[in-house]
Design a protein around this motif. Structure first.
Motif, PDB file in Angstrom:
ATOM      1  N   GLY A  33       4.605   8.287 -12.500  1.00 22.89           N
ATOM      2  CA  GLY A  33       4.373   7.129 -13.353  1.00 22.89           C
ATOM      3  C   GLY A  33       3.084   6.393 -13.074  1.00 22.89           C
ATOM      4  O   GLY A  33       2.873   5.295 -13.589  1.00 22.89           O
ATOM      5  N   SER A  34       2.192   6.988 -12.256  1.00 26.87           N
ATOM      6  CA  SER A  34       0.971   6.283 -11.835  1.00 26.87           C
ATOM      7  C   SER A  34      -0.272   6.778 -12.560  1.00 26.87           C
ATOM      8  O   SER A  34      -1.344   6.910 -11.980  1.00 26.87           O
ATOM      9  CB  SER A  34       0.788   6.446 -10.324  1.00 26.87           C
ATOM     10  N   SER A  35      -0.165   7.057 -13.828  1.00 28.30           N
ATOM     11  CA  SER A  35      -1.283   7.596 -14.590  1.00 28.30           C
ATOM     12  C   SER A  35      -2.415   6.583 -14.696  1.00 28.30           C
ATOM     13  O   SER A  35      -2.210   5.374 -14.563  1.00 28.30           O
ATOM     14  CB  SER A  35      -0.805   7.991 -15.986  1.00 28.30           C
ATOM     15  N   TYR A  36      -3.621   7.118 -14.913  1.00 25.08           N
ATOM     16  CA  TYR A  36      -4.829   6.308 -15.120  1.00 25.08           C
ATOM     17  C   TYR A  36      -5.139   5.418 -13.916  1.00 25.08           C
ATOM     18  O   TYR A  36      -5.757   4.372 -14.058  1.00 25.08           O
ATOM     19  CB  TYR A  36      -4.690   5.457 -16.384  1.00 25.08           C
ATOM     20  N   SER A  37      -4.715   5.816 -12.726  1.00 25.42           N
ATOM     21  CA  SER A  37      -4.958   5.030 -11.522  1.00 25.42           C
ATOM     22  C   SER A  37      -6.006   5.700 -10.645  1.00 25.42           C
ATOM     23  O   SER A  37      -6.282   6.897 -10.775  1.00 25.42           O
ATOM     24  CB  SER A  37      -3.655   4.850 -10.727  1.00 25.42           C
ATOM     25  N   ALA A  38      -6.579   4.898  -9.733  1.00 25.03           N
ATOM     26  CA  ALA A  38      -7.545   5.404  -8.762  1.00 25.03           C
ATOM     27  C   ALA A  38      -7.122   4.939  -7.375  1.00 25.03           C
ATOM     28  O   ALA A  38      -6.860   3.750  -7.166  1.00 25.03           O
ATOM     29  CB  ALA A  38      -8.954   4.913  -9.081  1.00 25.03           C
ATOM     30  N   VAL A  39      -7.066   5.850  -6.413  1.00 28.46           N
ATOM     31  CA  VAL A  39      -6.622   5.542  -5.056  1.00 28.46           C
ATOM     32  C   VAL A  39      -7.642   6.087  -4.066  1.00 28.46           C
ATOM     33  O   VAL A  39      -8.011   7.271  -4.123  1.00 28.46           O
ATOM     34  CB  VAL A  39      -5.231   6.152  -4.773  1.00 28.46           C
ATOM     35  N   PHE A  40      -8.100   5.204  -3.160  1.00 32.81           N
ATOM     36  CA  PHE A  40      -9.081   5.579  -2.154  1.00 32.81           C
ATOM     37  C   PHE A  40      -8.560   5.123  -0.790  1.00 32.81           C
ATOM     38  O   PHE A  40      -8.007   4.047  -0.663  1.00 32.81           O
ATOM     39  CB  PHE A  40     -10.431   4.917  -2.432  1.00 32.81           C
ATOM     40  N   GLY A  41      -8.799   5.939   0.222  1.00 33.86           N
ATOM     41  CA  GLY A  41      -8.408   5.527   1.560  1.00 33.86           C
ATOM     42  C   GLY A  41      -7.358   6.432   2.151  1.00 33.86           C
ATOM     43  O   GLY A  41      -7.364   7.651   1.928  1.00 33.86           O
ATOM     44  N   SER A  42      -6.418   5.802   2.877  1.00 34.26           N
ATOM     45  CA  SER A  42      -5.450   6.581   3.622  1.00 34.26           C
ATOM     46  C   SER A  42      -4.047   6.015   3.485  1.00 34.26           C
ATOM     47  O   SER A  42      -3.841   4.799   3.576  1.00 34.26           O
ATOM     48  CB  SER A  42      -5.846   6.607   5.104  1.00 34.26           C
ATOM     49  N   ASP A  43      -3.097   6.900   3.254  1.00 35.44           N
ATOM     50  CA  ASP A  43      -1.667   6.575   3.276  1.00 35.44           C
ATOM     51  C   ASP A  43      -1.285   5.478   2.286  1.00 35.44           C
ATOM     52  O   ASP A  43      -0.358   4.699   2.529  1.00 35.44           O
ATOM     53  CB  ASP A  43      -1.223   6.168   4.690  1.00 35.44           C
ATOM     54  N   ASN A  44      -1.994   5.357   1.202  1.00 34.14           N
ATOM     55  CA  ASN A  44      -1.592   4.456   0.137  1.00 34.14           C
ATOM     56  C   ASN A  44      -0.524   5.123  -0.718  1.00 34.14           C
ATOM     57  O   ASN A  44      -0.516   6.353  -0.881  1.00 34.14           O
ATOM     58  CB  ASN A  44      -2.799   4.088  -0.730  1.00 34.14           C
ATOM     59  N   ASN A  45       0.365   4.318  -1.291  1.00 31.24           N
ATOM     60  CA  ASN A  45       1.519   4.882  -1.985  1.00 31.24           C
ATOM     61  C   ASN A  45       1.767   4.137  -3.290  1.00 31.24           C
ATOM     62  O   ASN A  45       1.974   2.919  -3.286  1.00 31.24           O
ATOM     63  CB  ASN A  45       2.760   4.807  -1.086  1.00 31.24           C
ATOM     64  N   LEU A  46       1.741   4.857  -4.391  1.00 29.18           N
ATOM     65  CA  LEU A  46       2.136   4.327  -5.696  1.00 29.18           C
ATOM     66  C   LEU A  46       3.430   5.025  -6.070  1.00 29.18           C
ATOM     67  O   LEU A  46       3.426   6.200  -6.439  1.00 29.18           O
ATOM     68  CB  LEU A  46       1.061   4.579  -6.753  1.00 29.18           C
ATOM     69  N   ALA A  47       4.559   4.288  -5.950  1.00 29.88           N
ATOM     70  CA  ALA A  47       5.856   4.950  -6.018  1.00 29.88           C
ATOM     71  C   ALA A  47       6.785   4.396  -7.078  1.00 29.88           C
ATOM     72  O   ALA A  47       7.954   4.726  -7.100  1.00 29.88           O
ATOM     73  CB  ALA A  47       6.550   4.869  -4.657  1.00 29.88           C
ATOM     74  N   GLY A  48       6.327   3.536  -7.965  1.00 33.26           N
ATOM     75  CA  GLY A  48       7.220   2.939  -8.954  1.00 33.26           C
ATOM     76  C   GLY A  48       7.391   3.805 -10.180  1.00 33.26           C
ATOM     77  O   GLY A  48       6.835   4.902 -10.304  1.00 33.26           O
ATOM     78  N   MET A  49       8.173   3.265 -11.126  1.00 32.14           N
ATOM     79  CA  MET A  49       8.444   4.005 -12.349  1.00 32.14           C
ATOM     80  C   MET A  49       7.257   3.975 -13.297  1.00 32.14           C
ATOM     81  O   MET A  49       6.983   4.935 -14.005  1.00 32.14           O
ATOM     82  CB  MET A  49       9.690   3.431 -13.039  1.00 32.14           C
TER      83      MET A  49
END
Length: 573
Positions: A198-214
């Motif tokens: 459910g984390s479309s169109y997102s950008a994640v940089f770094g370490s051990d970050n978590n996008l876990a929602g619906m």
């Protein structure tokens, strides 16, 4: 018959040499030592079997597939089958090209004259491209190790990244170590980051970050161990360490710093360490801004800066700056340390330390240890400045100085150690150590006192130092003057005057506690004589009671008289 015999002879000769080398064409006796079968000609060639194959992955010949079988493919076919000489190696692979400069093949030093596709996501058609024509991914490696994978869904994964084989992301970029991306149209870089579907169109940089929602669309997360696990968390910007967005919703928030938490908030800004914007209600928190350390904000449209400040849900549109402030009322401004703002102090301003403001709408509090508004009494539109002042029930009051107590309405209190009780309202107190307990009173000076004789009604005025007023509608001016509780409608002017019960007025300096004044009427003195500094009126009539004086028609109104029992002068009404 002869032809048949010749055929038998040739066949026998060939059979005899079945284990030897064979050469056809020119110079038959000259043969390469490493060849089993050799052909030589100056004008003839080798013509292999021409087969019309249909699929690069299908054998298509009689018998069992055997590695090394060579045929000429007449036409292109499915799964990248090319025209030309092909060899079976589990699939038909092109053995050679027609020429080294053929534009159908990529060269190590590049190609010229290519016609690439112009639109992403559309079939390449007759255009030139580098890749696959089936549903397989395209891998790129160095030193025998896979370095990047172009997925058949349009994503690029590099480093030691991984993706969910059951939910391959669409049009995503994943680079780094041990990242796991299950969302479409994303950018992931770093190590150990994880994106749910459910984390479309997102950008994640770094370490051990978590996008876990619906539903976590369009978020940007950078840093270490940040978490977005709200049911709906879209368009958030999170940077730093161990920040989180949770709850049923979290949209349009900005978090930076460390250990910050947002629960059920939208369009808020949070920075610093250990701060929290949290509201478990359905309404949540909107457009709050918090920076500093350990602040807790549960109200919308607020600005909080400093350390360990607490803003309750009812304190919408409040501004709080400082340390250890507690705010429970909206549209307030609190700056300083350890101030407490109750739920009924809207539109108030609090500056200083240890101030407590309750039921004080529209008030301004300056200084330290001030207490404004009790649990029941209101102090609206009041101004309190100084230290350890107490204002209760003083609407429209002005209290300045130290240790003042104002319990009245529309009062002005200035100085220190002044007291205005709940029975004294609309008073003006100026100076030091004044004590006002009566209504409609003006006290100016030092150590003045207006007490209960004025309770409920009346207007007193006290000027000077150390005056004591215990009567109604009394004016005192001077130094150390005193009006006793029985002194009604009196006037005292001078110094150290002490009028007796029932005196009309006293003017002069007096001598201590004796009834010795510059202007006093005493019936016990000799008529016309000056005794102990007093002037005595002569020839005044005497009556047994005030009623007898009123009944005497010959005595006009306003005339002075004595009682036969002695005492001060009286005036007929």
């Amino acid at each position: 018959m002869k032809k048949f015999s010749l055929l038998l002879i040739v066949t026998a000769g060939l059979w005899a040499k079945a284990d030897a080398q064979v050469k056809f064409g020119n110079n038959p006796v000259t043969i390469n030592g490493g060849s089993l079968l050799e052909l030589e000609s100056t004008n003839k060639g080798f013509l292999p079997t021409r087969i019309t194959l249909t699929d690069r992955l299908v054998w298509g010949l009689a018998g069992t597939p055997v590695t090394g079988m060579i045929v000429y493919s007449n036409a292109p076919g499915a799964n990248g089958l090319d025209t030309g000489l092909v060899v079976w190696q589990g699939q038909w692979n092109l053995l050679t090209t027609t020429t080294k400069t053929d534009a159908s093949y990529w060269k190590l030093k590049g190609n010229a004259g290519t016609v690439p596709p112009t639109t992403l996501g559309t079939p390449v058609g007759a255009s030139n491209f580098w890749g696959t024509t089936d549903t397989q991914n395209l891998a790129v490696g160095t030193n025998g190790i896979t370095r990047a994978i172009f997925s058949q869904n349009g994503s690029l994964l590099g480093g030691a990244g991984s993706f969910d084989v059951n939910s391959v992301p669409l049009n995503s970029f994943v680079w780094g170590n041990f990242n796991r991306d299950s969302a479409d149209h994303t950018i992931v870089s770093g190590s150990g980051n994880a994106l749910s579907p459910g984390s479309s169109y997102s950008a994640v940089f770094g370490s051990d970050n978590n996008l876990a929602g619906m539903q976590h669309d369009a978020n940007v997360v950078g840093g270490y161990s940040n978490t977005l696990n709200a049911d709906v968390a879209t368009a958030n910007l999170v940077t730093g360490i161990n920040n989180s967005v949770s709850g049923s919703s979290g949209t349009g928030n900005t978090l930076s710093g460390s250990m910050n938490t947002i629960v059920n908030s939208a369009y808020s800004v949070l920075s610093g360490y250990g701060n929290s914007i949290a509201n478990n209600s359905v309404a949540g928190v909107y457009q709050a801004s918090v920076s500093g350390f350990g602040n807790i904000d549960s109200a919308s449209y607020t600005l909080v800066a400093g350390q360990n400040n607490i803003v309750s849900p009812a304190a919408a549109a409040a501004i709080v700056s400082g340390v250890n402030n507690t705010v429970a009322s909206g549209t307030t401004l609190t700056i300083g340390s350890s101030n407490t703002v109750g739920i009924n102090a809207v539109n108030s301003g609090i500056f200083g330390y240890n101030n407590t403001v309750n039921r004080s709408e529209g008030s301004l509090v300056l200084g330290g240890n001030n207490f404004v508004g009790g649990p029941l009494a209101s102090c609206n539109n009041s101004i309190v400045g100084g230290s350890t002042n107490i204002l209760s029930g003083g609407t429209g009051s002005l209290v300045m100085g130290n240790f003042n107590k104002d319990s009245g309405t529309a009062n002005i209190v200035g100085g220190e150690y002044n007291t205005v009780r709940s029975t004294g309202y609309q008073s003006i107190v100026g100076g030091r150590l004044n004590n006002v307990e009566t209504p409609y009173t003006i006290v100016v000076g030092t150590g003045n006192r207006t007490v209960n004789g004025n309770s409920g009604f009346g207007s007193s005025a006290v000027f000077g130092d150390n005056n004591i007023d215990s009567a109604r509608w009394t004016l005192i001016a001077g130094f150390n003057n005193m009006v006793t509780p029985g002194m009604a409608y009196g006037t005292v002017v001078g110094r150290q005057n002490q009028p007796v019960d029932g005196a009309l007025f006293t003017v002069g300096t007096g001598t201590g506690l004796q009834r010795k004044n510059a202007l006093t009427v005493l019936s016990t003195q000799t008529q016309g004589a000056a005794v102990n500094g007093n002037i005595v009126f002569a020839n005044l009539p005497k009556y047994n009671t005030p009623a007898d004086a009123v009944a005497d028609a010959s005595l006009p109104s306003g005339a002075m008289y004595f009682l036969t029992t002695g005492g001060p002068v009286y005036v007929k009404p």
